[in-house]
Motif scaffolding. Structure first.
Motif, PDB file in Angstrom:
ATOM      1  N   ASP A 103      -7.606  89.112  17.357  1.00  0.00           N
ATOM      2  CA  ASP A 103      -6.941  87.832  17.580  1.00  0.00           C
ATOM      3  C   ASP A 103      -7.685  86.703  16.877  1.00  0.00           C
ATOM      4  O   ASP A 103      -8.912  86.606  16.936  1.00  0.00           O
ATOM      5  CB  ASP A 103      -6.883  87.549  19.083  1.00  0.00           C
ATOM      6  N   ARG A 110      -7.542  86.102   9.980  1.00  0.00           N
ATOM      7  CA  ARG A 110      -6.560  85.879   8.924  1.00  0.00           C
ATOM      8  C   ARG A 110      -6.117  87.230   8.381  1.00  0.00           C
ATOM      9  O   ARG A 110      -6.936  88.093   8.057  1.00  0.00           O
ATOM     10  CB  ARG A 110      -7.174  85.058   7.785  1.00  0.00           C
ATOM     11  N   ASP A 112       1.616  80.658  12.583  1.00  0.00           N
ATOM     12  CA  ASP A 112       0.907  81.850  13.055  1.00  0.00           C
ATOM     13  C   ASP A 112       1.736  83.111  12.813  1.00  0.00           C
ATOM     14  O   ASP A 112       2.957  83.067  12.658  1.00  0.00           O
ATOM     15  CB  ASP A 112       0.610  81.745  14.557  1.00  0.00           C
ATOM     16  N   VAL A 114       6.677  80.352  14.233  1.00  0.00           N
ATOM     17  CA  VAL A 114       5.835  81.408  13.671  1.00  0.00           C
ATOM     18  C   VAL A 114       6.359  81.799  12.301  1.00  0.00           C
ATOM     19  O   VAL A 114       7.550  81.642  11.998  1.00  0.00           O
ATOM     20  CB  VAL A 114       5.798  82.647  14.598  1.00  0.00           C
ATOM     21  N   LEU A 143       0.729  80.193  20.605  1.00  0.00           N
ATOM     22  CA  LEU A 143       1.190  80.196  19.229  1.00  0.00           C
ATOM     23  C   LEU A 143       1.239  78.790  18.650  1.00  0.00           C
ATOM     24  O   LEU A 143       1.578  77.824  19.339  1.00  0.00           O
ATOM     25  CB  LEU A 143       2.577  80.829  19.140  1.00  0.00           C
ATOM     26  N   ARG A 144       0.913  78.688  17.365  1.00  0.00           N
ATOM     27  CA  ARG A 144       0.971  77.439  16.627  1.00  0.00           C
ATOM     28  C   ARG A 144       1.813  77.642  15.376  1.00  0.00           C
ATOM     29  O   ARG A 144       1.966  78.777  14.915  1.00  0.00           O
ATOM     30  CB  ARG A 144      -0.445  76.967  16.252  1.00  0.00           C
ATOM     31  N   GLY A 168      -1.564  84.435   7.096  1.00  0.00           N
ATOM     32  CA  GLY A 168      -1.609  83.492   8.217  1.00  0.00           C
ATOM     33  C   GLY A 168      -2.582  83.955   9.280  1.00  0.00           C
ATOM     34  O   GLY A 168      -3.156  85.049   9.193  1.00  0.00           O
ATOM     35  N   THR A 169      -2.757  83.116  10.299  1.00  0.00           N
ATOM     36  CA  THR A 169      -3.626  83.450  11.433  1.00  0.00           C
ATOM     37  C   THR A 169      -2.845  84.303  12.415  1.00  0.00           C
ATOM     38  O   THR A 169      -1.720  83.966  12.782  1.00  0.00           O
ATOM     39  CB  THR A 169      -4.116  82.174  12.132  1.00  0.00           C
ATOM     40  N   ARG A 228      -2.067  86.073  16.028  1.00  0.00           N
ATOM     41  CA  ARG A 228      -2.255  85.920  17.474  1.00  0.00           C
ATOM     42  C   ARG A 228      -1.768  87.200  18.133  1.00  0.00           C
ATOM     43  O   ARG A 228      -0.623  87.601  17.955  1.00  0.00           O
ATOM     44  CB  ARG A 228      -1.454  84.734  18.003  1.00  0.00           C
TER      45      ARG A 228
END
Length: 389
Positions: A97, A100, A34, A56, A30-31, A15-16, A18
């Motif tokens: 930040d 991936r 994440d 998350v 945050l999305r 995942g990405t 943060r």
């Protein structure tokens, strides 16, 4: 969105990421899906709930989720939500930040290269550490007592005499007040006191994002109390709808509140080490509210200790100050059944008349009255028909 890798070459969760050591600053960014990287010792329930609300996929913590000092409530909440937890991470300086990453077997990978190693916190480990942490409660209570004494020494004028509190444009004297903070099940609690809010028309006070909760429910907050800590603010529409905006700042902080003034607001500053939630309680108490209903603010022993911040003593002493005025929102539906409306009286009268009619119909006199009434009705109907023909 996170990807649970199913191939043997790429196992784990991707995942990405943060990154921010300041959790309050990180949360608004945050999305869903994440991977949050934090540095939060003894994760409290409020922060864990915010991470769950952000949906998350994993939380990577530089510090331990549980230090053993007391049973923090946040890790169990994340575990119940199915969030992957890894703590005591080393090497996160290599994680940037927005990149991936892949998390597998307590290792963090960037471009398939291992860059950080930690400890996965599963259910078994969490149960074991929670048991150990409960044994440290006595020490925490001693520390808590000391901090409470220090807070009272620093904030005696504010706490006991209300010095430094604004006089507030929203008239509170003799009126109920409802204070909304973001907490566990705060939205459902607000819905459950809907009848109380509609009928009693209390002064509505939103604390931080709790003001948005009021706005989303179709209620305009009269007062918004904010924490000037760089966290996410309520929406501009919510702030502009409020009569008064009160901002808690640290003592000696003279920086202008430009981010609020740019919205056309004239915020009132309160310099204190108390929390924004406690400032809201003190405002309602100082304004002589008839009752204070707290939405989202519970205060069991575990929740007091779970806060583990400078405001812990503030929360405890503030609740002692407001005393019997404060009522938890969960108790309102039990204690308040609502006002008696005219339609309730009409319905009771109608049911009574119907019962009386049925009772009379079973007696000879009542049957004679009904026969006479029916004959009168038929005569009247015939006359009306004759007029219309």
């Amino acid at each position: 969105m996170p990807v649970r890798n199913k191939t043997s070459a790429q196992p784990g969760l991707t995942g990405t990421v943060r990154v921010d050591r300041r959790t309050k600053v990180l949360l608004p960014r945050l999305r869903p899906g994440d991977i949050a990287v934090i540095d939060h010792l003894d994760l409290d329930r409020a922060t864990a709930q915010a991470l769950l609300d952000a949906r998350v996929a994993a939380v990577l913590n530089v510090s331990p989720f549980l230090s053993g000092r007391y049973p923090a409530l946040g890790p169990a909440l994340l575990a119940q939500g199915g969030v992957l937890m890894v703590d005591r991470l080393e090497g996160l300086q290599h994680v940037t930040d927005g990149s991936r990453v892949r998390v597998h077997d307590e290792m963090v990978y960037v471009d398939n290269k291992p860059v950080a190693l930690g400890r996965e916190v599963g259910a078994d480990l969490l149960d074991q550490e929670m048991t150990q942490a409960r044994s440290g409660l006595a020490t925490q209570l001693e520390t808590f007592t000391h901090n409470s004494t220090e807070f009272l020494r620093r904030e005696e004028a504010l706490l006991l005499h209300g010095e430094g509190l604004p006089s507030g444009g929203a008239r509170l004297a003799g009126r109920p007040a409802v204070i909304v903070v973001e907490g566990q099940e705060h939205r459902s609690e607000l819905r459950r006191i809907g009848a109380f809010v509609r009928e009693r028309r209390p002064v509505l006070i939103g604390v931080d994002r709790g003001a948005d909760v009021l706005h989303e429910a179709g209620l305009a907050p009269h007062v918004v109390v904010l924490e000037n800590s760089g966290g996410e603010l309520p929406s501009a529409a919510t702030l502009r709808a409020a009569r008064d905006v009160v901002v808690r700042v640290d003592r000696g902080d003279r920086r202008p509140l430009e981010h609020l003034e740019r919205l056309g607001l004239r915020p009132v500053r309160v310099e204190t080490s108390a929390t924004s939630e406690d400032i809201a309680l003190l405002l309602a108490d100082d304004g002589d509210a008839s009752v204070i209903v707290g939405v989202g603010m519970h205060a069991t022993l575990d929740e007091f200790l779970d806060r583990q911040r400078a405001g812990l003593a503030s929360t405890y002493l503030t609740r002692l100050k407001v005393g019997q005025r404060l009522v938890d929102a969960t108790a309102v539906p039990v204690l308040y059944s609502g006002r008696l409306r005219p339609r309730h009286l009409f319905l009771a009268l109608l049911v009574g008349l119907l019962a009386l009619t049925v009772a009379l119909a079973t007696t000879p006199v009542g049957q004679e009255w009904l026969a006479q009434a029916w004959a009168w009705f038929e005569s009247l109907r015939s006359q009306v028909a004759g007029w219309l023909s």
